[in-house]
Motif scaffolding. Sequence first.
Motif, PDB file in Angstrom:
ATOM      1  N   SER A  44      -9.071  -9.653   1.788  1.00  0.00           N
ATOM      2  CA  SER A  44      -8.621  -7.981   2.413  1.00  0.00           C
ATOM      3  C   SER A  44      -8.297  -7.587   0.592  1.00  0.00           C
ATOM      4  O   SER A  44      -8.521  -7.882  -0.744  1.00  0.00           O
ATOM      5  CB  SER A  44      -7.444  -7.877   2.676  1.00  0.00           C
ATOM      6  OG  SER A  44      -6.546  -9.062   2.436  1.00  0.00           O
ATOM      7  N   ALA A  45      -8.384  -6.184   0.701  1.00  0.00           N
ATOM      8  CA  ALA A  45      -7.488  -5.343  -0.197  1.00  0.00           C
ATOM      9  C   ALA A  45      -6.257  -5.814  -1.756  1.00  0.00           C
ATOM     10  O   ALA A  45      -6.037  -6.317  -0.888  1.00  0.00           O
ATOM     11  CB  ALA A  45      -8.355  -3.437   0.015  1.00  0.00           C
ATOM     12  N   LYS A  46      -6.818  -5.603  -2.348  1.00  0.00           N
ATOM     13  CA  LYS A  46      -5.997  -6.716  -3.442  1.00  0.00           C
ATOM     14  C   LYS A  46      -5.146  -5.393  -4.667  1.00  0.00           C
ATOM     15  O   LYS A  46      -5.655  -4.143  -4.253  1.00  0.00           O
ATOM     16  CB  LYS A  46      -6.197  -7.418  -4.316  1.00  0.00           C
ATOM     17  CG  LYS A  46      -6.975  -9.006  -3.100  1.00  0.00           C
ATOM     18  CD  LYS A  46      -5.579  -9.798  -3.213  1.00  0.00           C
ATOM     19  CE  LYS A  46      -5.960 -10.999  -3.111  1.00  0.00           C
ATOM     20  NZ  LYS A  46      -6.656 -11.523  -2.256  1.00  0.00           N
ATOM     21  N   ARG A  56       0.665  -1.600   0.151  1.00  0.00           N
ATOM     22  CA  ARG A  56      -0.008  -0.256   0.339  1.00  0.00           C
ATOM     23  C   ARG A  56       0.950   1.420   0.115  1.00  0.00           C
ATOM     24  O   ARG A  56      -0.093   2.356  -0.377  1.00  0.00           O
ATOM     25  CB  ARG A  56      -0.735  -0.044   1.090  1.00  0.00           C
ATOM     26  CG  ARG A  56      -0.043   0.527   2.694  1.00  0.00           C
ATOM     27  CD  ARG A  56      -1.043   0.486   3.789  1.00  0.00           C
ATOM     28  NE  ARG A  56      -2.394  -0.688   3.560  1.00  0.00           N
ATOM     29  CZ  ARG A  56      -2.497  -1.398   4.434  1.00  0.00           C
ATOM     30  NH1 ARG A  56      -1.563  -1.118   5.531  1.00  0.00           N
ATOM     31  NH2 ARG A  56      -3.583  -2.154   4.205  1.00  0.00           N
ATOM     32  N   SER A  87      -3.192   0.048  -9.254  1.00  0.00           N
ATOM     33  CA  SER A  87      -3.960  -0.238  -8.772  1.00  0.00           C
ATOM     34  C   SER A  87      -4.585  -0.816  -7.720  1.00  0.00           C
ATOM     35  O   SER A  87      -4.482  -2.094  -7.037  1.00  0.00           O
ATOM     36  CB  SER A  87      -4.837  -0.570 -10.317  1.00  0.00           C
ATOM     37  OG  SER A  87      -4.848  -1.584 -10.363  1.00  0.00           O
ATOM     38  N   THR A  88      -5.716  -0.596  -7.010  1.00  0.00           N
ATOM     39  CA  THR A  88      -6.174  -1.359  -6.094  1.00  0.00           C
ATOM     40  C   THR A  88      -7.929  -1.797  -6.301  1.00  0.00           C
ATOM     41  O   THR A  88      -8.660  -0.976  -7.210  1.00  0.00           O
ATOM     42  CB  THR A  88      -6.342  -0.466  -4.800  1.00  0.00           C
ATOM     43  OG1 THR A  88      -7.297   0.207  -4.279  1.00  0.00           O
ATOM     44  CG2 THR A  88      -4.175  -0.094  -4.064  1.00  0.00           C
ATOM     45  N   ALA A  89      -7.996  -3.526  -5.558  1.00  0.00           N
ATOM     46  CA  ALA A  89      -8.892  -3.415  -5.874  1.00  0.00           C
ATOM     47  C   ALA A  89     -10.167  -3.530  -4.116  1.00  0.00           C
ATOM     48  O   ALA A  89      -9.257  -3.538  -3.439  1.00  0.00           O
ATOM     49  CB  ALA A  89      -9.210  -5.083  -6.507  1.00  0.00           C
ATOM     50  N   LYS A  90     -11.021  -2.910  -4.038  1.00  0.00           N
ATOM     51  CA  LYS A  90     -11.874  -2.994  -2.652  1.00  0.00           C
ATOM     52  C   LYS A  90     -11.688  -4.433  -2.545  1.00  0.00           C
ATOM     53  O   LYS A  90     -11.871  -5.298  -2.599  1.00  0.00           O
ATOM     54  CB  LYS A  90     -13.318  -2.697  -3.018  1.00  0.00           C
ATOM     55  CG  LYS A  90     -13.395  -0.718  -3.439  1.00  0.00           C
ATOM     56  CD  LYS A  90     -14.936  -0.648  -3.474  1.00  0.00           C
ATOM     57  CE  LYS A  90     -15.202   0.495  -3.846  1.00  0.00           C
ATOM     58  NZ  LYS A  90     -16.244   0.449  -4.489  1.00  0.00           N
ATOM     59  N   PRO A  91     -11.808  -4.342  -0.784  1.00  0.00           N
ATOM     60  CA  PRO A  91     -12.133  -5.329  -0.025  1.00  0.00           C
ATOM     61  C   PRO A  91     -12.924  -7.007  -0.563  1.00  0.00           C
ATOM     62  O   PRO A  91     -14.428  -5.680  -0.971  1.00  0.00           O
ATOM     63  CB  PRO A  91     -11.925  -5.488   1.452  1.00  0.00           C
ATOM     64  CG  PRO A  91     -12.322  -4.189   1.153  1.00  0.00           C
ATOM     65  CD  PRO A  91     -11.937  -3.098   0.050  1.00  0.00           C
ATOM     66  N   GLY A  92     -12.587  -7.605  -0.508  1.00  0.00           N
ATOM     67  CA  GLY A  92     -14.121  -8.321  -0.755  1.00  0.00           C
ATOM     68  C   GLY A  92     -14.805  -9.281   0.833  1.00  0.00           C
ATOM     69  O   GLY A  92     -14.480  -8.889   1.401  1.00  0.00           O
ATOM     70  N   LYS A  93     -15.606 -10.523   0.248  1.00  0.00           N
ATOM     71  CA  LYS A  93     -16.115 -10.507   1.550  1.00  0.00           C
ATOM     72  C   LYS A  93     -15.564 -11.516   2.226  1.00  0.00           C
ATOM     73  O   LYS A  93     -15.886 -11.722   3.456  1.00  0.00           O
ATOM     74  CB  LYS A  93     -17.999 -11.680   1.080  1.00  0.00           C
ATOM     75  CG  LYS A  93     -18.022 -12.311   1.272  1.00  0.00           C
ATOM     76  CD  LYS A  93     -19.967 -13.030   0.986  1.00  0.00           C
ATOM     77  CE  LYS A  93     -20.431 -13.729   1.904  1.00  0.00           C
ATOM     78  NZ  LYS A  93     -21.584 -14.082   1.234  1.00  0.00           N
TER      79      LYS A  93
END
Length: 124
Positions: A39-41, A9, A30-36
Amino acid sequence: MAKEQKQVRELQEGSYVNMDDKPCKIYAYSTAKPGKHGSAKARVEARGVFDGKKRSLSQPVDAKVWVPIIERKQGQVVSVTGDDAQIMDLETYQTFTMRIPDDEDLNPEDEIEYLEFEGQRKIV
């Protein structure tokens, strides 16, 4: 090896990261939101500083990666022979030979800036 650890990060475009044990300069982050269930990737795309190869990395943002410490130094062109130039470091007065990049036109007495990492050098 001159390097330090950072979290993914903390990386940003224009900074350096080690990928496949090679120093690379980041050109896309770029980042992807945390899923169910996780964590965020982060997806990091970079180009090798000394070899020019494209590399990519996809890891959680809290993962640790190695960041190379690349020194930016000043030098002076002593002589030019074909595709090579003899450079003198302006701090240590050490001389060495470097390959001239295709888009550069160097002449003796020119002052240049170059990158150095673990004995590898590149004119910028």
